[in-house]
Design a protein around this motif. Structure first.
Motif, PDB file in Angstrom:
ATOM      1  N   LYS A 246       7.860   1.096  -7.121  1.00 44.98           N
ATOM      2  CA  LYS A 246       7.733   1.225  -5.671  1.00 44.98           C
ATOM      3  C   LYS A 246       7.610   2.684  -5.245  1.00 44.98           C
ATOM      4  O   LYS A 246       6.891   3.002  -4.293  1.00 44.98           O
ATOM      5  CB  LYS A 246       8.928   0.551  -4.990  1.00 44.98           C
ATOM      6  CG  LYS A 246       8.929  -0.968  -5.153  1.00 44.98           C
ATOM      7  CD  LYS A 246      10.118  -1.618  -4.482  1.00 44.98           C
ATOM      8  CE  LYS A 246      10.048  -3.138  -4.571  1.00 44.98           C
ATOM      9  NZ  LYS A 246      11.214  -3.802  -3.940  1.00 44.98           N
ATOM     10  N   THR A 250       4.343   3.994  -3.299  1.00 42.49           N
ATOM     11  CA  THR A 250       4.568   4.575  -1.972  1.00 42.49           C
ATOM     12  C   THR A 250       3.975   5.974  -1.892  1.00 42.49           C
ATOM     13  O   THR A 250       3.327   6.339  -0.905  1.00 42.49           O
ATOM     14  CB  THR A 250       6.072   4.604  -1.646  1.00 42.49           C
ATOM     15  OG1 THR A 250       6.584   3.266  -1.632  1.00 42.49           O
ATOM     16  CG2 THR A 250       6.317   5.238  -0.284  1.00 42.49           C
ATOM     17  N   GLN A 262       4.577   3.928   7.053  1.00 42.34           N
ATOM     18  CA  GLN A 262       5.587   2.884   6.938  1.00 42.34           C
ATOM     19  C   GLN A 262       5.150   1.874   5.891  1.00 42.34           C
ATOM     20  O   GLN A 262       4.003   1.432   5.862  1.00 42.34           O
ATOM     21  CB  GLN A 262       5.780   2.162   8.275  1.00 42.34           C
ATOM     22  CG  GLN A 262       6.484   2.974   9.338  1.00 42.34           C
ATOM     23  CD  GLN A 262       6.649   2.152  10.605  1.00 42.34           C
ATOM     24  OE1 GLN A 262       5.725   2.020  11.400  1.00 42.34           O
ATOM     25  NE2 GLN A 262       7.822   1.585  10.779  1.00 42.34           N
ATOM     26  N   VAL A 263       6.090   1.502   5.011  1.00 40.88           N
ATOM     27  CA  VAL A 263       5.804   0.587   3.909  1.00 40.88           C
ATOM     28  C   VAL A 263       6.835  -0.534   3.909  1.00 40.88           C
ATOM     29  O   VAL A 263       8.008  -0.313   4.223  1.00 40.88           O
ATOM     30  CB  VAL A 263       5.865   1.336   2.557  1.00 40.88           C
ATOM     31  CG1 VAL A 263       5.805   0.372   1.390  1.00 40.88           C
ATOM     32  CG2 VAL A 263       4.732   2.354   2.460  1.00 40.88           C
ATOM     33  N   ARG A 264       6.393  -1.744   3.573  1.00 40.81           N
ATOM     34  CA  ARG A 264       7.343  -2.833   3.359  1.00 40.81           C
ATOM     35  C   ARG A 264       6.861  -3.660   2.167  1.00 40.81           C
ATOM     36  O   ARG A 264       5.682  -3.704   1.851  1.00 40.81           O
ATOM     37  CB  ARG A 264       7.507  -3.694   4.599  1.00 40.81           C
ATOM     38  CG  ARG A 264       6.288  -4.497   5.031  1.00 40.81           C
ATOM     39  CD  ARG A 264       6.559  -5.185   6.365  1.00 40.81           C
ATOM     40  NE  ARG A 264       5.427  -6.032   6.778  1.00 40.81           N
ATOM     41  CZ  ARG A 264       5.304  -6.568   7.987  1.00 40.81           C
ATOM     42  NH1 ARG A 264       6.244  -6.330   8.918  1.00 40.81           N
ATOM     43  NH2 ARG A 264       4.258  -7.328   8.280  1.00 40.81           N
ATOM     44  N   TRP A 265       7.828  -4.329   1.527  1.00 40.58           N
ATOM     45  CA  TRP A 265       7.570  -5.088   0.312  1.00 40.58           C
ATOM     46  C   TRP A 265       7.855  -6.566   0.557  1.00 40.58           C
ATOM     47  O   TRP A 265       8.896  -6.913   1.109  1.00 40.58           O
ATOM     48  CB  TRP A 265       8.425  -4.565  -0.831  1.00 40.58           C
ATOM     49  CG  TRP A 265       8.203  -3.109  -1.085  1.00 40.58           C
ATOM     50  CD1 TRP A 265       8.891  -2.056  -0.552  1.00 40.58           C
ATOM     51  CD2 TRP A 265       7.179  -2.534  -1.907  1.00 40.58           C
ATOM     52  NE1 TRP A 265       8.381  -0.862  -0.994  1.00 40.58           N
ATOM     53  CE2 TRP A 265       7.322  -1.125  -1.837  1.00 40.58           C
ATOM     54  CE3 TRP A 265       6.168  -3.074  -2.712  1.00 40.58           C
ATOM     55  CZ2 TRP A 265       6.493  -0.254  -2.532  1.00 40.58           C
ATOM     56  CZ3 TRP A 265       5.344  -2.211  -3.406  1.00 40.58           C
ATOM     57  CH2 TRP A 265       5.505  -0.817  -3.307  1.00 40.58           C
ATOM     58  N   VAL A 266       6.936  -7.409   0.124  1.00 39.06           N
ATOM     59  CA  VAL A 266       7.072  -8.854   0.315  1.00 39.06           C
ATOM     60  C   VAL A 266       7.201  -9.504  -1.053  1.00 39.06           C
ATOM     61  O   VAL A 266       6.336  -9.321  -1.931  1.00 39.06           O
ATOM     62  CB  VAL A 266       5.840  -9.427   1.052  1.00 39.06           C
ATOM     63  CG1 VAL A 266       5.975 -10.936   1.219  1.00 39.06           C
ATOM     64  CG2 VAL A 266       5.666  -8.740   2.400  1.00 39.06           C
ATOM     65  N   MET A 279       2.592  -5.168  -1.415  1.00 39.97           N
ATOM     66  CA  MET A 279       2.880  -3.986  -0.628  1.00 39.97           C
ATOM     67  C   MET A 279       2.075  -4.043   0.664  1.00 39.97           C
ATOM     68  O   MET A 279       0.867  -4.277   0.641  1.00 39.97           O
ATOM     69  CB  MET A 279       2.508  -2.723  -1.406  1.00 39.97           C
ATOM     70  CG  MET A 279       2.785  -1.424  -0.685  1.00 39.97           C
ATOM     71  SD  MET A 279       2.185  -0.009  -1.651  1.00 39.97           S
ATOM     72  CE  MET A 279       2.942   1.359  -0.752  1.00 39.97           C
ATOM     73  N   GLU A 280       2.760  -3.838   1.777  1.00 37.52           N
ATOM     74  CA  GLU A 280       2.103  -3.772   3.076  1.00 37.52           C
ATOM     75  C   GLU A 280       2.374  -2.409   3.694  1.00 37.52           C
ATOM     76  O   GLU A 280       3.459  -1.841   3.524  1.00 37.52           O
ATOM     77  CB  GLU A 280       2.600  -4.881   4.000  1.00 37.52           C
ATOM     78  CG  GLU A 280       2.268  -6.275   3.499  1.00 37.52           C
ATOM     79  CD  GLU A 280       2.709  -7.366   4.462  1.00 37.52           C
ATOM     80  OE1 GLU A 280       3.376  -7.041   5.468  1.00 37.52           O
ATOM     81  OE2 GLU A 280       2.391  -8.541   4.214  1.00 37.52           O
ATOM     82  N   ASN A 282       1.837   0.063   7.343  1.00 33.95           N
ATOM     83  CA  ASN A 282       1.547   0.073   8.772  1.00 33.95           C
ATOM     84  C   ASN A 282       0.607   1.240   9.033  1.00 33.95           C
ATOM     85  O   ASN A 282       0.988   2.402   8.951  1.00 33.95           O
ATOM     86  CB  ASN A 282       2.833   0.238   9.587  1.00 33.95           C
ATOM     87  CG  ASN A 282       2.606  -0.014  11.060  1.00 33.95           C
ATOM     88  OD1 ASN A 282       1.728   0.573  11.679  1.00 33.95           O
ATOM     89  ND2 ASN A 282       3.412  -0.893  11.638  1.00 33.95           N
ATOM     90  N   TRP A 287       0.184  -3.884  10.541  1.00 33.89           N
ATOM     91  CA  TRP A 287       0.578  -4.098   9.158  1.00 33.89           C
ATOM     92  C   TRP A 287      -0.559  -4.730   8.389  1.00 33.89           C
ATOM     93  O   TRP A 287      -1.211  -5.654   8.867  1.00 33.89           O
ATOM     94  CB  TRP A 287       1.814  -5.005   9.079  1.00 33.89           C
ATOM     95  CG  TRP A 287       3.071  -4.301   9.491  1.00 33.89           C
ATOM     96  CD1 TRP A 287       3.696  -4.370  10.693  1.00 33.89           C
ATOM     97  CD2 TRP A 287       3.847  -3.413   8.683  1.00 33.89           C
ATOM     98  NE1 TRP A 287       4.818  -3.571  10.696  1.00 33.89           N
ATOM     99  CE2 TRP A 287       4.933  -2.971   9.475  1.00 33.89           C
ATOM    100  CE3 TRP A 287       3.739  -2.937   7.364  1.00 33.89           C
ATOM    101  CZ2 TRP A 287       5.900  -2.102   8.992  1.00 33.89           C
ATOM    102  CZ3 TRP A 287       4.700  -2.068   6.886  1.00 33.89           C
ATOM    103  CH2 TRP A 287       5.768  -1.647   7.698  1.00 33.89           C
ATOM    104  N   GLU A 289      -1.784  -5.744   4.137  1.00 38.34           N
ATOM    105  CA  GLU A 289      -1.468  -5.839   2.718  1.00 38.34           C
ATOM    106  C   GLU A 289      -2.483  -5.034   1.919  1.00 38.34           C
ATOM    107  O   GLU A 289      -3.683  -5.112   2.181  1.00 38.34           O
ATOM    108  CB  GLU A 289      -1.509  -7.313   2.314  1.00 38.34           C
ATOM    109  CG  GLU A 289      -1.239  -7.591   0.864  1.00 38.34           C
ATOM    110  CD  GLU A 289      -1.490  -9.048   0.557  1.00 38.34           C
ATOM    111  OE1 GLU A 289      -1.940  -9.328  -0.558  1.00 38.34           O
ATOM    112  OE2 GLU A 289      -1.282  -9.902   1.452  1.00 38.34           O
TER     113      GLU A 289
END
Length: 357
Positions: A246, A250, A262-266, A279-280, A282, A287, A289
């Motif tokens: 990650k 990132t 901005q990053v988020r993990w699903v 990985m998504e 913004n 947002w 993927e």
């Protein structure tokens, strides 16, 4: 992301569950080239009429599985990702430069080697079996792939080279190339697209060397599979591999799209990694993927001869990144020979800001 990574998730979960994702400039975050759709109408010409398919200097006998068309064959060898100043080449070079600059081996040379000229013709074993994809998995269907015959096909993803490259002794590499999925053509889908695969393996010493009192830590155990780890991995090893994965991704996306990203993990499912993530990011307030990744299934790593190592893998679509970064509205434009399109991406360096006009 345009890859079998995504198709695996679509095959595992219903489309209803995916449909709530937001749209990005008219592109839903779940819209990917590897979704299961009927063959494109203008690429559905009959197969070559001879009993063999001639491709890249080799002959492949046709059988009841042969379904590759003349128009698809005409795309093989174009290698847009290696065409200087092409937007896909720019993305590839940006990623490559980032890895060359930030990840060095003990002698100061790049840790990751790059393979961007591998043949797109692979065996079914390479494309599916080596990646632990079950025989009855939906991703193998003739309706979704281009088969030369029962044994050979045009690769559906660059993951088809994972096993061979690991088996050759590599611990860190990027594989880039054109991939093929039968798909309905529209502004975000095309039956030929381009991917980048990344793999990094760690020995016990490499993974734990920077951990205080880490001498007693181990990569493997005889345990149980949970949502967070494989049965053969220790939790300490998985946490470090996941953290490294990650962190690497990132940094890569921040380098491409800019600071403050901005990053988020699903959490998701792939047959060749566990745990697995999408990985998504913004970008410009929405947002989207951008890739799939995870801790490599140890069975795959072991079968390739690296039984004493643990690793991660990721896959991303070059078209998806280029469409986002350069605001390109239609995937078909990547195949344009129009100088008004191509000249926009000619600049003094690969990081020059470009916005499609």
């Amino acid at each position: 992301m345009a890859m079998l990574w995504k198709f695996m998730r679509v095959a595992k979960y219903s489309k209803t569950a995916l449909s709530s994702k937001v749209r990005v400039r008219g592109i839903p975050t779940h819209s990917r080239h590897s979704s299961s759709k009927s063959a494109p109408s203008d690429f559905a010409a009959s197969a070559p009429c001879s009993n063999t398919v001639e491709l890249l200097g080799k002959s492949y006998p046709q059988d009841d599985y042969s379904n590759v068309t003349e128009k698809i064959l005409s795309k093989v060898g174009k290698n847009l990702h290696n065409r200087k100043h092409h937007p896909l080449w720019l993305i590839k070079e940006q990623v490559k430069e980032h890895f060359y600059k930030h990840y060095l081996g003990r002698r100061g040379t790049p840790l990751f080697s790059v393979y961007d000229g591998l043949s797109p013709v692979v065996t079914v074993q390479q494309n599916f079996d080596s990646l632990l994809i079950p025989q009855n998995h939906a991703s193998r269907r003739k309706e979704d792939n281009y088969y030369l015959n029962r044994d050979h096909m045009l690769r559906a993803h660059t993951s088809a080279h994972q096993w061979d490259l690991i088996h050759s002794g590599l611990d860190a590499f990027l594989a880039v190339g054109d991939v093929y999925r039968r798909d309905t053509i529209d502004n975000t889908h095309y039956p030929v697209f381009h991917q980048m695969e990344g793999v990094r393996l760690f020995s016990c010493h490499e993974l734990f060397s920077s951990i205080k009192d880490g001498e007693g830590l181990q990569l493997f155990e005889q345990g149980h599979r949970t949502a967070h780890k494989q049965e053969c991995h220790t939790m300490e090893a998985v946490r470090l591999v996941e953290f490294n994965l990650k962190q690497v991704l990132t940094k890569l996306m921040t380098h491409i799209f800019g600071d403050g990203l901005q990053v988020r993990w699903v959490d998701c499912y792939f047959p060749f990694t566990h745990p697995s993530f999408e990985m998504e990011i913004n970008f410009q307030g929405e947002w989207m993927e951008v890739l799939g990744c995870g801790v490599m299934e140890q069975q795959l790593v072991n079968s390739a001869g690296a039984q004493d190592k643990i690793g991660w893998a990721f896959g991303l679509g070059l078209e998806r990144l280029a469409m986002i970064l350069y605001d390109i509205p239609d995937i078909r434009l990547f195949w344009s020979e129009d100088e008004r399109f191509l000249k926009q991406f000619i600049g003094p360096h690969i990081w020059q800001k470009v916005k499609f006009q």
